[in-house]
Design an enzyme around this catalytic site. Structure first.
Site, mmCIF file in Angstrom:
data_model
loop_
_atom_site.group_PDB
_atom_site.id
_atom_site.type_symbol
_atom_site.label_atom_id
_atom_site.label_comp_id
_atom_site.label_asym_id
_atom_site.label_seq_id
_atom_site.Cartn_x
_atom_site.Cartn_y
_atom_site.Cartn_z
ATOM 1 N N THR A 95 0.538 -0.879 0.039
ATOM 2 C CA THR A 95 0.126 0.228 0.095
ATOM 3 C C THR A 95 1.022 1.428 0.086
ATOM 4 O OG1 THR A 95 0.023 -0.377 2.380
ATOM 5 C CG2 THR A 95 -2.138 -1.528 1.136
ATOM 6 N N HIS A 100 9.809 -1.462 2.246
ATOM 7 C CA HIS A 100 10.226 -2.087 3.124
ATOM 8 C C HIS A 100 9.316 -3.490 3.734
ATOM 9 C CE1 HIS A 100 5.537 -1.061 1.586
ATOM 10 N NE2 HIS A 100 5.318 -1.762 3.510
HETATM 11 P P1 5GP Z 1 2.601 -2.217 2.826
HETATM 12 O O1 5GP Z 1 0.148 -2.484 3.102
HETATM 13 O O2 5GP Z 1 2.655 -1.274 2.041
HETATM 14 O O3 5GP Z 1 3.120 -3.247 3.033
HETATM 15 O O4 5GP Z 1 2.812 -2.045 4.428
HETATM 16 C C1 5GP Z 1 2.394 -0.444 4.878
HETATM 17 C C2 5GP Z 1 2.238 -0.067 6.523
HETATM 18 O O5 5GP Z 1 2.783 1.034 6.537
HETATM 19 C C3 5GP Z 1 0.978 -1.094 7.116
HETATM 20 O O6 5GP Z 1 1.480 -1.826 7.801
HETATM 21 C C4 5GP Z 1 0.510 0.399 7.476
HETATM 22 O O7 5GP Z 1 0.035 0.261 8.937
HETATM 23 C C5 5GP Z 1 1.905 1.221 7.731
HETATM 24 N N1 5GP Z 1 1.817 2.382 7.706
HETATM 25 C C6 5GP Z 1 0.425 3.875 7.075
HETATM 26 N N2 5GP Z 1 0.823 4.716 7.398
HETATM 27 C C7 5GP Z 1 1.586 4.833 8.396
HETATM 28 C C8 5GP Z 1 2.345 6.139 9.079
HETATM 29 O O8 5GP Z 1 1.835 7.531 9.330
HETATM 30 N N3 5GP Z 1 3.323 5.891 10.236
HETATM 31 C C9 5GP Z 1 3.769 4.818 10.650
HETATM 32 N N4 5GP Z 1 4.553 4.216 11.463
HETATM 33 N N5 5GP Z 1 3.050 3.686 9.788
HETATM 34 C C10 5GP Z 1 2.320 3.608 8.709
#
Ligand code: 5GP
Ligand code: ZN
Length: 114
Positions: A95, A100
């Protein structure tokens, strides 16, 4: 990168709870933790996803994986273990378009993944 959420977290424009930082790596607590420990580890260079890893930037990935056991020891979950996850692209559930790795610990995780 201007409009990238994690670049803004790295440069302090958006606040985060820092777990670790060095020249290559920034690690912070996930805002929606899926486990008692849920840390997001990012390269300080903007790399969009695992699809963009190459021989010019893979140093960032190796630095991240060098730091994972150090974070695990510091937070005390090295003995019980942990899960490291990378979501890549739409089907991978990514997302935020800045590479990461999720480092999660403090409970048992199932397998196969859902
Ligand atoms: P993905 O879904 O891309 O693998 O992971 C993105 C992660 O970033 C998600 O687990 C989400 O909770 C975290 N995340 C999104 N926005 C923020 C933010 O503003 N601050 C922090 N600390 N984490 C975030
Ligand atoms: Zn970025």
């Amino acid at each position: 990168m201007k409009d990238c959420l994690f670049c803004k977290i790295i440069n302090g424009e958006i606040p985060s709870t820092k777990v670790y930082e060095d020249e290559f790596v920034y690690a912070f607590n996930d805002i929606e933790p899926q486990a008692p420990h849920h840390i997001v580890i990012v390269p300080k260079k903007h790399i969009s996803s695992a699809n963009e890893i190459n021989s010019d930037n893979s140093i960032y990935v190796s630095k991240i994986f060098e730091i994972i056991p150090k974070i695990a020891q510091k937070l005390g979950f090295d003995k019980n273990g942990y899960r490291v996850v990378n979501n890549c692209g739409k089907d991978g559930g990514q997302t935020v378009s800045h590479l990461h790795f999720h480092l999660m610990a403090g409970r048992q995780f199932g397998w196969p993944a859902g």
